[in-house]
Design an enzyme around this catalytic site. Structure first.
Site, PDB file in Angstrom:
ATOM      1  N   LYS A  79       0.839  -1.195   0.000  1.00  8.90           N
ATOM      2  CA  LYS A  79       0.000   0.000   0.000  1.00  8.90           C
ATOM      3  C   LYS A  79       0.878   1.251   0.000  1.00  8.90           C
ATOM      4  O   LYS A  79       1.936   1.284   0.630  1.00  8.90           O
ATOM      5  CB  LYS A  79      -0.908  -0.024   1.238  1.00  8.90           C
ATOM      6  CG  LYS A  79      -1.966   1.079   1.288  1.00  8.90           C
ATOM      7  CD  LYS A  79      -2.847   0.877   2.518  1.00  8.90           C
ATOM      8  CE  LYS A  79      -3.914   1.964   2.647  1.00  8.90           C
ATOM      9  NZ  LYS A  79      -4.785   1.748   3.827  1.00  8.90           N
ATOM     10  N   SER A 160      -9.603   1.555   3.279  1.00 11.26           N
ATOM     11  CA  SER A 160      -8.829   2.389   2.370  1.00 11.26           C
ATOM     12  C   SER A 160      -7.787   1.616   1.572  1.00 11.26           C
ATOM     13  O   SER A 160      -7.098   2.171   0.720  1.00 11.26           O
ATOM     14  CB  SER A 160      -8.117   3.477   3.167  1.00 11.26           C
ATOM     15  OG  SER A 160      -7.215   2.905   4.115  1.00 11.26           O
ATOM     16  N   SER A 184      -9.706  -1.145   7.474  1.00 18.70           N
ATOM     17  CA  SER A 184      -9.228  -0.808   6.134  1.00 18.70           C
ATOM     18  C   SER A 184      -8.545  -1.946   5.403  1.00 18.70           C
ATOM     19  O   SER A 184      -8.237  -1.825   4.224  1.00 18.70           O
ATOM     20  CB  SER A 184      -8.267   0.395   6.204  1.00 18.70           C
ATOM     21  OG  SER A 184      -8.914   1.517   6.735  1.00 18.70           O
TER      22      SER A 184
END
Length: 508
Positions: A79, A160, A184
């Site tokens: 990420k 996210s 997330s």
């Protein structure tokens, strides 16, 4: 479909050792897929030169029978809020659009040292604020399970960490790293039909993870199977001198039994009654009840339990989240690093213009709300009261796991991960970010408040052909039991995320 994708990580590395596949061959396929599947927008940055270099070195090690371990030559993605030395780390924001860190996050450093091959940095909500991966300056991530991709009729990947979930769900890599502040990792894992693990707070280092909420952020793991998830956790977990919040005890690698060796007769499963909430879809409810029945038929003791402060959890989470965001975002002022606006008159003008242009509306709203809660006249009314209720929420979990009689105590909690399947983009964006987070994170964020481990695993497809997942939670540092029970359920449902017809069509 790539044949090697039918293998798990252990089978893949065995194939490397036997010379049946090579790390370069698998890496070439992964990089080729990032091009074929680029419209899904799973990646912010692809790293082909680094990946091919790492694959070449891995192939040499296998040739010399000196493989580094269980992840040598395995493709992974990270990420884009984890620092990677010499590689842009943007947090999907204008503020850090051109930021190149001088060091690696501990999580990536350990993966690299284990021989993993980095395919690229994945898409996310700006500064990890959101639950859909729709607020990235690089555009939204699109769920590969969508029925179509026309206009706004595609489905969100969840957030996210939606890009990291997509990278695994599409087979572009075998595992990926996300971050989990209120769900997330588990939220996009649920929507994309993959496994998503949030470890115990303090088990995996946060060093190099650009912070959102320091007291809740945890690096998370995406994989296609429970066994793969455990392989990755074994590499990245353990004490780190660069992270003062880490527990100091050495990490003992997890060895999972084979599914047919797992006995449930001594396992107690709790079903929290508060998770039967408004907005829970019939499909998810039916799946939840079905797995509870399967566990009971398998010999487990299944009982109803109560977590009475769950209803307050989302409000407490919102307050604490915004207070810590207000504090963490203060570092982005245009002086030392990151975006800098043009300003002629004063330092104050530089700050104002930089932050106005560098942050999107979601980030700015949370900064404003957090600073309001932290005002001297509001501090006790909001922030301190939220901390007290957070302790009550944490105590709810302790009561069902530890501080109760053996008769009422449980080992694991079984809940939904999300209340529904992945919503359409047009429906998701019709509601405010704050309201969406309140709905999407209802089942996931209490685990972050308590610091306990939680995992989302895919169970079946809905009538619409979309993944439905369930969540397991357990006491702190009880990952071995959590993953063991998850593996037993996995063996019963036999969900295959790569059986996706849309994915096959896109690749063709």
């Amino acid at each position: 479909m790539r044949r090697h994708l039918q293998q798990n990580i252990k089978q893949l590395t065995t194939s490397y050792a036997n010379g049946f596949y090579s790390p370069k061959e698998v890496t070439d396929c992964a990089l080729d897929d990032t091009v074929k599947l680029k419209d899904l927008n799973a990646f912010i940055k692809i790293t082909p030169e680094l990946a091919l270099h790492q694959a070449k070195e891995s192939a040499l090690r296998y040739h010399e029978q000196q493989a580094k371990g269980p992840l040598d030559g395995v493709t992974v993605a990270i990420k884009d809020n984890f620092c990677t030395k010499g590689i842009h780390t943007t947090c999907a924001s204008k503020m850090l659009e051109n930021f190149v860190p001088p060091y690696n996050a501990t999580v990536y450093e350990r993966l690299a040292q284990a021989g993993a091959v980095l395919v690229g940095k994945t898409n996310m909500d700006q500064f990890a604020m959101g639950s859909g991966t729709v607020d990235s300056i690089f555009g939204p991530a699109k769920n590969v399970w969508s029925e179509n991709f026309e206009e706004d009729n595609w489905r969100i990947a969840g957030g996210s960490s939606g890009g990291s979930a997509l990278a695994v769900a599409t087979g572009m890599c075998y595992g990926s790293i996300g971050s989990d502040t209120g769900g997330s990792t588990r939220n996009p894992a649920s929507y994309c039909g993959v496994v998503g693990l949030k470890p115990t707070y303090g088990m995996v280092s946060r060093h190099g993870l650009i912070p959102l909420v320091n007291s809740m952020d945890v690096p998370g793991i995406f994989a296609r199977s429970i066994e793969d998830c455990a392989e990755i956790l074994n590499v990245i977990a353990g004490p780190d001198p660069f992270d003062s919040t880490m527990f100091k005890q050495p990490f003992k690698p997890i060895q999972l039994p084979e599914p047919d060796q797992i006995k449930l007769s001594a396992i107690r499963i709790g079903i929290p009654k508060e998770y039967f909430c408004d907005g829970l879809s019939p499909d998810v409810l039916e799946t939840w009840k079905k797995i509870a029945d399967i566990l009971e038929d398998g010999g487990a003791q299944v009982k109803s339990v109560s977590l009475p402060h769950t209803a307050s959890s989302i409000f407490v989470y919102s307050i604490l989240n915004q207070c810590e965001v207000a504090s963490n975002m203060a570092r982005y002022d245009g002086i030392e690093y990151g975006y800098r606006a043009d300003a002629d008159r004063s330092t104050e003008e530089l700050y104002a213009k930089t932050r106005a242009a560098g942050f999107n509306s979601v980030v700015k709203n949370r900064i404003l709300s957090g600073n309001y809660y932290l005002l001297r006249e509001n501090y006790e009314k909001y922030f301190e009261k939220a901390l007290r209720v957070r302790r009550l929420i944490s105590d709810d979990f302790k009561k069902v796991f530890v501080h109760t009689s053996d008769k009422n105590k449980v080992d694991v909690l079984l809940t939904p991960t999300t209340l529904t399947v992945a919503p359409l983009y047009k429906d998701f964006t019709s509601v405010s970010n704050r309201d969406q987070c309140a709905v999407q994170d209802f089942c996931t964020q209490p685990a972050n408040m308590a610091g306990i481990p939680a995992i989302s695993l895919p169970i079946r497809l809905s009538e619409q052909g979309l993944p439905i997942s369930l969540q397991l939670m357990s006491n702190m540092f009880n990952e071995t039991l959590l993953l063991t029970i998850a593996r037993w359920i996995e063996s019963q449902v036999e969900f295959d995320c790569l059986s996706n017809e849309q994915l096959y069509k896109i690749r063709k």
